[in-house]
Design an enzyme around this catalytic site. Structure first.
Site, PDB file in Angstrom:
ATOM      1  N   ARG A  88       0.832  -1.210   0.000  1.00 28.08           N
ATOM      2  CA  ARG A  88       0.000   0.000   0.000  1.00 28.08           C
ATOM      3  C   ARG A  88       0.861   1.252   0.000  1.00 28.08           C
ATOM      4  NH1 ARG A  88      -4.056   1.037   4.956  1.00 28.08           N
ATOM      5  NH2 ARG A  88      -2.058   1.310   6.006  1.00 28.08           N
ATOM      6  N   LYS A 182      -2.204   7.025   1.514  1.00 28.63           N
ATOM      7  CA  LYS A 182      -1.816   7.400   2.879  1.00 28.63           C
ATOM      8  C   LYS A 182      -0.723   8.466   2.774  1.00 28.63           C
ATOM      9  CE  LYS A 182      -1.374   4.960   7.310  1.00 28.63           C
ATOM     10  NZ  LYS A 182      -2.726   5.208   7.779  1.00 28.63           N
ATOM     11  N   GLU A 215     -15.333   6.610   6.780  1.00 26.27           N
ATOM     12  CA  GLU A 215     -14.283   6.074   7.648  1.00 26.27           C
ATOM     13  C   GLU A 215     -14.061   7.008   8.821  1.00 26.27           C
ATOM     14  OE1 GLU A 215     -10.537   6.037   5.542  1.00 26.27           O
ATOM     15  OE2 GLU A 215     -10.926   7.984   4.622  1.00 26.27           O
TER      16      GLU A 215
END
Length: 344
Positions: A88, A182, A215
């Protein structure tokens, strides 16, 4: 008109690196070092002296936010789910157009070696890719190259078995391009967690413009419906949580045991979500944190439910289980003699 500097206002000028380092080291003489090890590609190695755990001020991650990061939990000297996090991490870097000074295998090796050098056996690691230091411009095109940083963060964390409150935040959520990677631009996340704390809650929940649950500021959310189905919001507009994905992989065990009727990801409205019998935040350091109240309304019976605890147990045992499997291999003479291993 310029400011006049009086004698009592004079700022010390350190003419050498040795003087500056001495001053930095004085800061830590009476304070336990909070981080046992850091890696910097600018320095080209691991440092154990907290006075040296610094970044260049002209690094574009510092003054332009052009960087990405990721993490991995450390339990019993084992880096849990390092490879999915690293995958990721590199995907986030590609989306942010941040390069890497090393191939993936080298990045992985650096993280394992840094963790071993730290001597820490419980906590987490965090690591960053930056477009690098070199100037204070907006574009990174003239920079010498990207930089890689990492640090070990000790923490005596444990499995969460208590319930917390959540609130819906009014802080706008990130658009999908930024929410699905991220990156270091965490101001919306910071403001949303501060919003929750100001309102007496543990954390907040983002809801998108269509009224679907998204989220939390640093976690995913999970629900158990009145029909007994485990539901997580679809990942196409939010961060694909590694812990959440691992939970989705493990949860069918509870279906087999007759505790859940199904496991899925889908769009779920706030109204649907608030009829859930159980709810939780899901994230690396938790790994499952039950939510007993949302916007002042109880979730289910308003207390920690058995299903979220069972899901938490699955993840916690998964984290511990990899270490004990390695220990068995070591006793049988089949595992490599590393003090710190990561999941393959």
């Amino acid at each position: 008109m310029g400011s006049i500097v009086q004698a009592e206002d004079q700022v010390p000028v350190y003419e050498s690196g040795a003087e500056a380092l001495q001053k930095l080291q004085e800061k830590w003489k009476s304070t336990p070092a909070p981080f046992p090890a850091m890696y910097s590609s600018v320095l080209g190695g691991v440092v154990l002296d907290p006075a040296m755990m610094v970044l260049p001020i002209d690094d574009h991650m510092v003054h332009r936010g052009h960087g990405v990061f990721d993490t991995a939990m450390l339990l019993d000297g084992h880096l849990y789910e390092l490879d999915p996090h690293l995958d990721r991490f590199l995907l986030s870097a590609a989306k942010a157009k941040v390069g890497t000074p090393f191939p993936r295998d080298t990045l992985r090796s650096i993280l394992v070696q840094m963790t071993a050098a730290s001597g820490c056996r419980k906590g987490s690691i965090r690591y960053w890719l930056s477009s690098g230091p070199g100037d204070f411009l907006l574009s990174s095109s003239a920079l010498p190259g990207p930089a890689f940083y990492a640090v070990v963060i000790p923490s005596d964390y444990d499995q969460c078995r208590h319930g917390v409150k959540a609130v819906t935040t009014s802080v706008p959520m990130k658009p999908p391009l930024f929410a699905t990677s991220k990156n270091v631009n965490y101001l919306p996340n910071v403001l949303s967690i501060m919003d929750a704390e100001d309102r007496g809650a543990f954390a907040s929940v983002w809801v998108d413009e269509q009224g679907f649950v998204a989220e939390g500021p640093m976690v995913n959310v999970a629900f158990v419906t009145p029909a007994g189905e485990l539901v997580l919001p679809a990942f196409d507009k939010i961060l694909s949580g590694c812990t959440a994905k691992r939970l989705l992989a493990l949860a069918p065990k509870l279906v087999d045991a007759g505790m859940l009727t199904g496991v899925t990801t889908k769009y779920i409205t706030v109204d649907e979500a608030k009829t859930s019998v159980e709810m939780a935040f899901v994230g690396s350091g938790l790994p499952v944190l039950p939510i007993v109240e949302w916007d002042g309304q109880p979730i289910g019976e308003g207390k920690v439910g058995k299903l979220m605890l069972a899901l938490s147990d699955l993840l916690w045992e998964d984290m511990k289980g990899h270490f004990f499997f390695w220990l068995f291999q070591r006793l049988m003479g089949e595992a490599p003699p590393h003090q710190f291993l990561s999941k393959a």
